[in-house]
Design an enzyme around this catalytic site. Structure first.
Site, short mmCIF file in Angstrom:
data_model
loop_
_atom_site.label_atom_id
_atom_site.label_comp_id
_atom_site.label_asym_id
_atom_site.label_seq_id
_atom_site.Cartn_x
_atom_site.Cartn_y
_atom_site.Cartn_z
CB SER A 91 -0.74 -0.11 1.34
OG SER A 91 -1.78 1.14 1.21
CG HIS A 95 0.89 13.07 0.68
ND1 HIS A 95 -0.31 13.47 0.19
CD2 HIS A 95 0.80 12.44 1.54
CE1 HIS A 95 -1.34 12.88 0.74
NE2 HIS A 95 -0.67 12.15 1.70
CG HIS A 105 -4.25 4.99 -2.70
ND1 HIS A 105 -5.33 4.42 -3.34
CD2 HIS A 105 -3.96 4.08 -1.70
CE1 HIS A 105 -5.59 3.13 -2.87
NE2 HIS A 105 -4.87 3.22 -1.71
CG ASN A 107 -4.40 -1.62 -1.05
OD1 ASN A 107 -5.30 -1.98 -0.92
ND2 ASN A 107 -3.43 -2.23 -0.36
NE ARG A 109 -8.00 -4.87 -0.15
CZ ARG A 109 -8.21 -3.87 -1.06
NH1 ARG A 109 -7.16 -2.97 -1.20
NH2 ARG A 109 -9.46 -3.56 -1.42
CG HIS A 139 -8.08 6.98 -16.24
ND1 HIS A 139 -8.86 6.30 -15.56
CD2 HIS A 139 -7.95 8.21 -15.49
CE1 HIS A 139 -9.55 6.84 -14.65
NE2 HIS A 139 -8.84 8.01 -14.20
CG HIS A 169 -18.35 15.34 4.04
ND1 HIS A 169 -17.79 14.01 3.81
CD2 HIS A 169 -17.45 16.21 4.20
CE1 HIS A 169 -16.24 14.21 3.83
NE2 HIS A 169 -16.25 15.57 4.15
#
Lengths: 298, 298
Positions: A91, A95, A105, A107, A109, A139, A169
């Protein structure tokens, strides 16, 4: 632990090595510092962090292999049946210091519990300023990795990514997406699971080609206080996503994973400003537009 | 809406005014900017934020009065029975610029649904450097406000506060505590509810006396880069608590409250450093000691 788990573990461990090596070369200054850690119930990992590099303000690349009894909080949140589990993965969150270079990012697994075994993973790009060439390159690289295995993968995993990396939110996506998949291989034959491992391996190998050219392209781009301030505000959204919604983070914290390894994804410096609104027509507003309406980039 | 709700609303609205006035005087430079907002399903509020004041880097004091149908996410997370609800409250978080002055939070609220009505609230102090006189003054002020109503309140609400403001993934409390209470008045008679409103009023009136002397005492204290860096790291813990555990925040976001008003509690500038450990024996380590082992301050 079966042969598939062993192959997955070796793959992810090697992937951590090759990705860290590639990132150190790109950075041209910073180095990863490794912390090896052990899990009380079984297994452990090695967390690697670069702080205050030349390009990366903070970069974390973790490998882990954990296993043991399914008990306590783990029993409440872990899918599948059976008294024990096995999980291994790699993972990373990078920054960059420059707001001209996107955060990224990835990851990958493998999990096993009882007779079930499955793969999950993905990678998504979080720019501070929209560069359409970057989004297209990112992409297209993932599409190519997917298409080699199944032409249905990319469209499905691209959509899944857009749905997953949402901040309801805020009414915004975290970034311009990429791919995301989970539960791949549940109920499949051992042969199919072997093929899926090859797919995940190819995804892992696609990470550096997906990201490095984007970072390299913007290495020399200038920026000032305005761009830096916007980056810090946007990093706040990254924190909101990771602490409120991200399953890996919330699962990890609830089940008492190693806190520092889980939260090494958080940005080094972050701002929260009350009701921050970019000027209409500005490059900052252009980014928000694309975060509110996911696009087809291939 | 009954007479109790009306009295609670007027109380909280007045409390927002008096607290903001007291904080502006203390700051001696910054002023609150007000945003009035309306809630789609019913009600609204007024959010007041001071940014880059003399003392306060960011201070948010919100009042709200919301009501309407209990539907959607609200139906899943709201206690009580009945198709409609009414909620009013005042909530504040103050982030001083100086790491020598503690961050503080307070919230007082009234909720009604069906035949049930109840009060919740509290206030807790989050220092960056431990000053035992501050902690004692803060707790003694709350103890005095509680003792006037029921000598059982303070011990109960102090413990509740210590339990509530925990970051289990860090093994730390958010600060040195204060008081916290919820569900006060559920199942009680109207007379008892009236008495509870008086208690909550006295708590509200105790906020400025609890906090102002602490802030004033440290107005002239010097600090340097080391203290500022520590403050930013500790503010990261504040963000972790609010986004992961705080019921008001998670409830508000899930039920689509006004995002900017909910998140105005977040600190203006925050750092996350991988595996940050203060030097043993340092003032920073002394703070961690007290966060790991809550003390009796009265």
């Amino acid at each position: 632990m079966d042969a598939l788990a062993e192959r997955a573990r070796d793959l992810f461990r090697g992937l951590q090595d090759s990705i860290c090596a590639g990132l150190e070369t790109l950075d041209g200054g910073g180095q990863f510092r490794e912390d090896a850690w052990q899990r009380e119930g079984g297994g452990g990992g090695r967390s690697r962090v670069m702080s205050e590099g030349r390009l990366f303000e903070k970069a974390g690349v973790g490998f882990s292999e954990v296993f043991g009894a399914v008990e306590g909080e783990l029993a409440k949140v872990m899918a599948g049946d059976g008294p024990t589990f096995y999980a291994t993965g790699v993972s990373l969150v990078l920054h960059p210091r420059s707001p001209r270079i996107p955060t990224v990012h990835a990851n990958f697994r493998y999990l096993g519990r009882g007779s079930a075994r499955w793969f999950g993973g993905g990678s998504d790009l979080t720019p501070y300023y929209l560069d359409e060439d970057d989004a297209r390159h990112f992409h297209r690289t993932w599409r190519a990795a997917c298409d080699r295995h199944d032409p249905a993968y990319y469209p499905r995993f691209k959509r899944w990514c857009d749905e997953y990396f949402q901040l309801p939110h805020r009414g915004e996506a975290r970034g311009v997406g990429g791919i995301f998949f989970d539960d791949l291989g549940k109920g499949a034959s051992p042969e199919e699971c072997g093929r899926l491992l090859t797919f995940v391996r190819d995804c892992g190998a696609a990470f550096l080609p997906a990201y490095l050219p984007i970072a390299e392209r913007h290495l020399g781009d200038g920026f000032g206080e305005r761009e830096r301030a916007w980056q810090l505000v946007r990093r706040g959204r990254y924190v909101e996503f990771n602490l409120i919604y991200d399953r890996g983070t919330t699962f990890g914290l609830r089940t008492r994973g190693r806190t520092e390894s889980i939260l090494m994804s958080l940005p080094p410096l972050v701002r929260w400003e009350y009701d921050h609104q970019p000027e209409p027509g500005s490059p900052e507003a252009a980014l928000l537009d694309v975060l509110r309406t996911p696009r087809d980039w291939t």
